[in-house]
Scaffold this active site. Structure first.
Site, mmCIF file in Angstrom:
data_model
loop_
_atom_site.group_PDB
_atom_site.id
_atom_site.type_symbol
_atom_site.label_atom_id
_atom_site.label_comp_id
_atom_site.label_asym_id
_atom_site.label_seq_id
_atom_site.Cartn_x
_atom_site.Cartn_y
_atom_site.Cartn_z
ATOM 1 C CG ASP A 89 -29.356 -7.329 -32.626
ATOM 2 O OD1 ASP A 89 -29.258 -8.222 -33.894
ATOM 3 O OD2 ASP A 89 -29.862 -6.325 -33.109
ATOM 4 C CG HIS A 104 -19.574 -1.885 -32.314
ATOM 5 N ND1 HIS A 104 -20.320 -1.222 -32.766
ATOM 6 C CD2 HIS A 104 -18.445 -1.812 -32.786
ATOM 7 C CE1 HIS A 104 -19.739 -0.171 -33.434
ATOM 8 N NE2 HIS A 104 -18.391 -0.477 -33.399
HETATM 9 P P1 OAD Z 1 -27.547 4.969 -34.514
HETATM 10 O O1 OAD Z 1 -28.474 5.031 -33.579
HETATM 11 O O2 OAD Z 1 -26.210 6.031 -34.483
HETATM 12 O O3 OAD Z 1 -27.795 4.979 -35.982
HETATM 13 C C1 OAD Z 1 -29.288 4.535 -36.450
HETATM 14 C C2 OAD Z 1 -29.795 4.717 -37.791
HETATM 15 O O4 OAD Z 1 -30.857 3.921 -38.077
HETATM 16 C C3 OAD Z 1 -30.086 5.911 -37.784
HETATM 17 O O5 OAD Z 1 -29.300 6.715 -39.229
HETATM 18 C C4 OAD Z 1 -31.497 6.242 -38.276
HETATM 19 O O6 OAD Z 1 -32.139 7.051 -39.161
HETATM 20 C C5 OAD Z 1 -31.754 4.648 -38.723
HETATM 21 N N1 OAD Z 1 -32.877 4.008 -38.721
HETATM 22 C C6 OAD Z 1 -34.056 4.418 -37.886
HETATM 23 N N2 OAD Z 1 -35.043 3.526 -38.092
HETATM 24 C C7 OAD Z 1 -34.773 2.797 -39.182
HETATM 25 C C8 OAD Z 1 -35.591 1.775 -39.902
HETATM 26 N N3 OAD Z 1 -36.837 1.266 -39.441
HETATM 27 N N4 OAD Z 1 -34.636 1.082 -40.896
HETATM 28 C C9 OAD Z 1 -33.506 1.333 -41.141
HETATM 29 N N5 OAD Z 1 -32.833 2.534 -40.459
HETATM 30 C C10 OAD Z 1 -33.424 3.093 -39.367
HETATM 31 O O7 OAD Z 1 -26.699 3.480 -34.510
HETATM 32 P P2 OAD Z 1 -25.378 2.981 -35.089
HETATM 33 O O8 OAD Z 1 -24.846 3.724 -36.226
HETATM 34 O O9 OAD Z 1 -25.551 1.491 -35.283
HETATM 35 O O10 OAD Z 1 -21.775 1.044 -30.544
HETATM 36 O O11 OAD Z 1 -24.657 3.302 -33.895
HETATM 37 C C11 OAD Z 1 -23.087 2.975 -34.089
HETATM 38 C C12 OAD Z 1 -22.752 2.402 -32.699
HETATM 39 O O12 OAD Z 1 -22.896 3.475 -31.872
HETATM 40 C C13 OAD Z 1 -23.337 1.273 -32.146
HETATM 41 O O13 OAD Z 1 -22.819 0.092 -32.584
HETATM 42 C C14 OAD Z 1 -23.048 1.451 -30.477
HETATM 43 C C15 OAD Z 1 -23.250 2.816 -30.503
HETATM 44 O O14 OAD Z 1 -22.790 3.615 -29.558
HETATM 45 C C16 OAD Z 1 -21.500 0.602 -28.851
HETATM 46 O O15 OAD Z 1 -22.135 0.554 -28.085
HETATM 47 C C17 OAD Z 1 -20.006 0.312 -29.065
#
Ligand code: OAD
Length: 234
Positions: A89, A104
């Site tokens: 985003d 990404h």
């Molecule tokens: P995840 O969905 O794996 O992790 C999201 C994290 O955000 C979790 O640890 C949640 O606990 C946390 N979370 C939830 N609500 C929140 C809030 N209000 N404030 C802060 N944190 C919160 O997402 P990513 O780690 O970003 O890639 O995933 C990495 C990659 O996997 C993405 O970029 C995407 C995905 O597949 C691709 O699509 C290539």
């Protein structure tokens, strides 16, 4: 001026109304990651993948940056700030951050299927021209595709992220489960001795290095509590 580097993930944008990928309510419960976010999935069924990202783009137009994005942008008044994000985003940019490294890719950009990392084929989409359809062509004549780094593809911006972190004075990780590499491996490049904070309202991985200070709250609350410390304003 102290340099603060951020690594953000899907949790950063939750308070704006976007979903995470993993966990309950996560995008990967609804869609198969191998169908919509892998290079093999795109080769198998490009129409499905284009539609998935067309929908994500529509959704992005309906949301706005949250207080967490805004505080990170505001920190630029006091610090040198680099935001490394796994998010596709544009909420960091819309909040005012000027130095954002997208590991990404970017939802609001399109590129060539044949040479996705050739920047001369990357174009920016806009509200009037939001969708990519089968038959839309990049300037090299190949099918236009989302400017997204899919599983199975190289992560060319990783090198810039590692360089940015090399002389950081603080590293702040927000809203990522640290499951996806090489992004999660950025942690290993934090200079010895600098403070590392991780903001996440849920339980984090148990095997994280002990030097990481975990702030168990959402992105906005966490940034509010860290802002004075990071900016040197007490
Ligand atoms: P995840 O969905 O794996 O992790 C999201 C994290 O955000 C979790 O640890 C949640 O606990 C946390 N979370 C939830 N609500 C929140 C809030 N209000 N404030 C802060 N944190 C919160 O997402 P990513 O780690 O970003 O890639 O995933 C990495 C990659 O996997 C993405 O970029 C995407 C995905 O597949 C691709 O699509 C290539």
């Amino acid at each position: 001026m102290k340099k603060v580097v951020f690594l953000t993930g899907a949790g950063m944008s939750v308070e704006s109304g976007l979903s995470t990928f993993r966990g309950s309510g996560g995008m990967w419960n609804e869609y198969k990651i191998e169908d919509v976010a892998s290079i093999e999935g795109y080769e198998r069924n490009p129409a499905l993948v284009l539609e998935f990202y067309n929908k994500r783009r529509q959704e992005l137009l309906t949301v706005a940056p949250n207080e967490g994005h805004r505080l990170i942008a505001e920190l630029e008044k006091h610090n040198e700030v680099v935001v490394v994000t796994q998010n596709v985003d544009d909420l960091h940019e819309r909040a005012g951050s000027t130095n954002v490294i997208h590991l990404h890719g970017e939802l609001m950009k399109a590129t060539s299927t044949d040479s996705p990392n050739n920047l001369s084929y990357v174009r920016t989409l806009n509200q009037e021209n939001l969708e990519i359809k089968i038959g839309d062509k990049a300037d090299d004549g190949s099918q236009l595709r989302p400017y997204i780094v899919w599983f199975g593809e190289a992560v060319p911006m990783m090198e810039d992220a590692v360089l940015a972190l090399r002389d950081a004075d603080a590293f702040v990780i927000i809203g990522t489960s640290l499951n996806v590499y090489p992004a999660a491996g950025l942690l290993n490049y934090a200079p010895a001795g600098i403070p590392i904070y991780l903001i996440d309202p849920n339980d984090v991985q148990p095997y994280l290095p002990a030097r990481i200070k975990v702030i168990k709250s959402g992105a906005s609350e966490g940034m509010k509590s860290l802002f004075a410390l990071l900016s040197g304003e007490h």
